[in-house]
Design a protein around this motif. Structure first.
Motif, PDB file in Angstrom:
ATOM      1  N   GLY A  96       0.812  -1.206   0.000  1.00  0.00           N
ATOM      2  CA  GLY A  96       0.000   0.000   0.000  1.00  0.00           C
ATOM      3  C   GLY A  96       0.847   1.259   0.000  1.00  0.00           C
ATOM      4  O   GLY A  96       2.067   1.224   0.192  1.00  0.00           O
ATOM      5  N   TRP A  97       0.184   2.388  -0.196  1.00  0.00           N
ATOM      6  CA  TRP A  97       0.902   3.660  -0.271  1.00  0.00           C
ATOM      7  C   TRP A  97       1.559   4.022   1.052  1.00  0.00           C
ATOM      8  O   TRP A  97       2.631   4.616   1.073  1.00  0.00           O
ATOM      9  N   ALA A  98       0.948   3.661   2.185  1.00  0.00           N
ATOM     10  CA  ALA A  98       1.554   3.954   3.486  1.00  0.00           C
ATOM     11  C   ALA A  98       2.866   3.191   3.646  1.00  0.00           C
ATOM     12  O   ALA A  98       3.868   3.751   4.112  1.00  0.00           O
ATOM     13  N   GLU A  99       2.879   1.937   3.237  1.00  0.00           N
ATOM     14  CA  GLU A  99       4.097   1.126   3.322  1.00  0.00           C
ATOM     15  C   GLU A  99       5.172   1.678   2.377  1.00  0.00           C
ATOM     16  O   GLU A  99       6.342   1.764   2.729  1.00  0.00           O
ATOM     17  N   ARG A 100       4.763   2.041   1.188  1.00  0.00           N
ATOM     18  CA  ARG A 100       5.723   2.621   0.237  1.00  0.00           C
ATOM     19  C   ARG A 100       6.275   3.940   0.766  1.00  0.00           C
ATOM     20  O   ARG A 100       7.463   4.222   0.632  1.00  0.00           O
TER      21      ARG A 100
END
Length: 107
Positions: free
Chosen positions: A65-69
């Motif tokens: 997900g974008w948070a992990e990225r």
């Protein structure tokens, strides 16, 4: 470090004050060190948009997900990542990953 080293840490490693480092950065690059760090971090994140993760079997899309990225690319959180993309690229990362919108996106 791709913009991951803080100004205070960098100044300390050089044996300079933060002020002296800022003056030298402006003289050499035309920008303060924090802005250069932001640009380097963004450049790394932007270049990573179209990459894939390789597994033992085949190349598969990066499904994180974008948070992990955002965390992987050195951003504080997802909203920080999105703000930087809007400022530097004029679009969100999701918009840039749409088919045909990014030079390294093969679709």
């Amino acid at each position: 470090s791709g913009g991951a080293v803080g100004v205070t840490t960098l100044a300390g490693e050089l044996g300079w004050s933060r002020r002296h480092l800022s003056v030298r950065f402006r003289r050499e690059f035309g920008l303060p060190p924090k802005t250069v760090a932001r640009l380097l971090r963004f450049e790394r994140a932007y270049a990573s948009l179209g990459r894939t993760l390789l597994t033992a079997d085949a190349a598969v899309p990066d499904d994180s997900g974008w948070a992990e990225r955002a965390a992987r690319w050195g951003y504080y959180d997802q909203s920080h990542l999105i703000r930087e993309f809007r400022e530097f690229a004029g679009a969100t990362p999701a918009a840039l990953t749409a088919p045909g919108s990014h030079s390294s996106n093969p679709a």
